[in-house]
Design a protein around this motif. Structure first.
Motif, short mmCIF file in Angstrom:
data_model
loop_
_atom_site.label_atom_id
_atom_site.label_comp_id
_atom_site.label_asym_id
_atom_site.label_seq_id
_atom_site.Cartn_x
_atom_site.Cartn_y
_atom_site.Cartn_z
N MET A 63 0.77 -0.96 -0.02
CA MET A 63 -0.09 -0.01 -0.05
C MET A 63 0.83 1.23 0.10
O MET A 63 2.00 1.21 0.48
N SER A 64 0.23 2.15 -0.57
CA SER A 64 0.74 3.85 -0.46
C SER A 64 0.79 4.13 1.24
O SER A 64 -0.21 3.88 1.72
N VAL A 65 1.66 4.88 1.68
CA VAL A 65 1.58 5.24 2.96
C VAL A 65 1.65 6.81 3.06
O VAL A 65 0.94 7.28 3.78
N SER A 66 2.67 7.36 2.29
CA SER A 66 2.54 8.80 2.44
C SER A 66 2.85 9.63 1.04
O SER A 66 3.61 8.65 0.40
N LEU A 71 6.27 7.16 0.37
CA LEU A 71 6.59 6.18 0.98
C LEU A 71 5.54 4.90 0.85
O LEU A 71 4.15 5.07 0.44
N VAL A 72 5.85 3.98 0.70
CA VAL A 72 5.01 2.58 0.29
C VAL A 72 5.22 1.64 1.62
O VAL A 72 6.21 1.71 2.17
N VAL A 159 7.66 -3.51 5.81
CA VAL A 159 8.80 -2.88 5.54
C VAL A 159 8.27 -1.53 4.65
O VAL A 159 7.49 -1.51 3.62
N VAL A 160 8.76 -0.31 5.02
CA VAL A 160 8.46 0.84 4.73
C VAL A 160 9.46 1.41 4.01
O VAL A 160 10.50 1.56 4.25
N GLY A 161 8.93 1.53 2.73
CA GLY A 161 10.08 2.17 1.65
C GLY A 161 10.06 3.54 0.90
O GLY A 161 8.73 3.97 0.68
#
Length: 187
Positions: A63-66, A71-72, A159-161
């Motif tokens: 998912m998209s985070v920001s 961030l994903v 894991v946030v990338g």
């Protein structure tokens, strides 16, 4: 700043029961009602062999985070090859699979495989400039990411990338989705 999880993530204590009334089967059945997109997470392991090896994994928990910064997040089973690799290699890629790429999703979802080398052999891909990881030809979009953080959550690691590049935006076509245990396409 790159944060790493401990070398061995804590294993769930089998003595701790699930919340009252929630079994693994019930939870799995409920979550199967949530449609999700299908992606191929890839990374290049430079330490595997003289030229390294490409590694890939099908994921539906992405998912998209920001938006700012971009961030994903991807969820990886603790102790999986991809989880172990991304604990060491900070850059990786994601190809958002198109509805006609079901064969790719199925190929990289196989369990207990020894090597990914043959899985990539006949697939069209380019190599990401930042990650060196395979970016699938024909995917709806491809992202290259730098790990920002890793969070152990039960039997998975989140894991946030940070998205470093966006590429391979397909002009048309629908996404490959996963719903009730099967790959599907929007109709």
């Amino acid at each position: 700043m790159l944060q790493k999880t401990p070398a061995s993530p804590p294993v769930s204590d089998p003595a701790i029961p699930h919340a009252e009334g929630v079994s693994n089967d019930e939870f799995r059945a409920a979550m199967s009602r949530l449609a999700s997109g299908v992606v191929l997470v890839t990374a290049h392991d430079p330490d595997d062999g003289p030229r390294g090896e490409d590694v890939g994994m099908t994921a539906t928990a992405f998912m998209s985070v920001s938006l700012d910064p971009p961030l994903v997040l991807v969820s990886l089973r603790n102790g999986s090859r991809m989880d172990d690799l991304l604990a060491e290699v900070p850059v990786w890629a994601v190809s958002m699979l198109a509805e006609n790429q079901r064969h790719i999703a199925g190929r990289f979802a196989m369990k207990n495989r020894v090597s990914d080398r043959l899985l990539f052999a006949d697939l069209p891909y380019t190599r990401g400039e930042e990650s060196g990881a395979p970016l699938m030809g024909g995917a709806l979009a491809a992202l290259e990411c730098l790990t920002e953080s890793r969070v152990v959550a039960g039997d998975h690691t989140l894991v946030v990338g940070r998205v470093l590049t966006v590429g391979a935006l397909a002009p048309a076509g629908g996404p490959l989705t996963y719903y009730q245990g099967k790959y599907r396409h929007l109709s």
